[in-house]
Enzyme design. Structure first.
Site, short mmCIF file in Angstrom:
data_model
loop_
_atom_site.label_atom_id
_atom_site.label_comp_id
_atom_site.label_asym_id
_atom_site.label_seq_id
_atom_site.Cartn_x
_atom_site.Cartn_y
_atom_site.Cartn_z
CD GLU A 131 -3.07 -0.69 2.32
OE1 GLU A 131 -4.21 -1.18 2.23
OE2 GLU A 131 -2.68 -0.08 3.35
CD GLU A 218 -4.64 -5.01 3.56
OE1 GLU A 218 -3.47 -5.29 3.20
OE2 GLU A 218 -4.92 -4.09 4.33
#
Length: 295
Positions: A131, A218
């Site tokens: 991320e 995710e």
């Protein structure tokens, strides 16, 4: 897995070796450096047998205490234990560089080793930047191209997942300026359903309309903090959207932290065989979703 074999990207669609669309649905471990006790072959086996996962994500923490930068050999041991178990169980496995910042040289060295060790196995998917938070898309793109070139020199065809800015929200930026000339790339979109709603799905629709293949590596049903109440209606809207678009989805996380998104209670063993009483509400819900869709 044997019937699906090597994965490929065709347009925006993930397909199996026969050219049939495939949706991977599974679980992500929590950060390996915080919850290493679940990084066991038995946990992988239990999640396949009881939760019906067909993909597992090994989330190798990079910067925090006991992460890869501090303990590279121990970190690789933990990740390899999961990858080896997934190959043995014949499910797909995501090797996740679980970072929020650019560590280019370390990532290149790590993925070179992973490609040399596992590139011949069609089970393996490389997630090269979990991320990005404040990095721009040009920065993420430049980093990604370097890491991809290292992998592709060794492994020409396994799927590579590319992160997008602002915690994998800015898929529209990647859609307007994608990495070109490399096959079997997908771009990650992460959602936490109590925070991210229709606006982010619309971004996903835009990316798909521009031909950008998406993979939800995710996700979960609570707030982006990982805490707060589940929003089950919005979570189901996300699952419906993913299923309609045949987009793979992975739920966070196999850990027992005192937070909504950790699916286990401290009573859960490190070797599976969990009872309902070992699962938090998010765990009960996730297990039900996986068993419903991964028939």
């Amino acid at each position: 897995m044997k019937k699906h074999g090597a994965l490929q990207v065709d347009g925006t669609q993930l397909k199996d070796q026969h050219g049939q669309p495939i949706v991977l649905r599974g679980m992500s471990f929590g950060w390996h450096n915080f919850w290493p006790r679940f990084y066991t072959p038995e946990t992988v086996s239990w999640l396949k047998k009881d939760w019906k996962i067909n993909v597992i994500r090994a989330a190798m923490g990079i910067e925090p205490k006991d992460g890869y930068l501090q303990k590279p050999e121990w970190s690789k041991e933990k990740i390899k234990m999961v990858v080896d178990a997934a190959i043995k169980e014949d499910i797909y496995v995501i090797i996740d560089w679980h970072s929020h910042g650019i560590q280019l040289e370390e990532a290149k060295a790590f993925f070179k080793e992973m490609a040399q060790t596992y590139g011949k196995h069609p089970h393996v998917i490389y997630e090269i930047f979990n991320e990005p938070d404040q990095e721009t898309w040009p920065e993420v793109k430049a980093y990604s191209k370097e890491v991809i070139s290292i992998i592709r020199a060794i492994d020409p065809d396994n799927i590579i997942l590319v992160g997008t800015p602002h915690w994998d929200q800015d898929v529209h930026l990647a859609a307007d300026d994608p990495i070109k000339g490399i096959n079997n790339l997908m771009y990650t979109l992460h959602f936490y359903a109590a925070t991210h709603k229709e606006e982010l799905r619309k971004r996903g629709d835009y990316a798909l309309s521009k031909g950008l293949p998406l993979f939800i590596s995710e996700s979960a049903g609570m707030e982006a903090s990982g805490d707060g109440p589940l929003n089950e209606k919005e979570w189901q809207r996300w699952i419906d959207w993913a299923e309609k678009n045949k987009i793979s989805w992975v739920t966070w996380s196999v850990s027992d932290k005192d937070e909504t998104c950790s699916v286990l209670l401290p009573s859960a063993s490190s070797t599976g065989n969990w009872k309902d009483s070992d699962l938090k509400p998010s765990g009960l819900k996730t297990r039900a979703l996986l068993r419903k869709y991964n028939k």
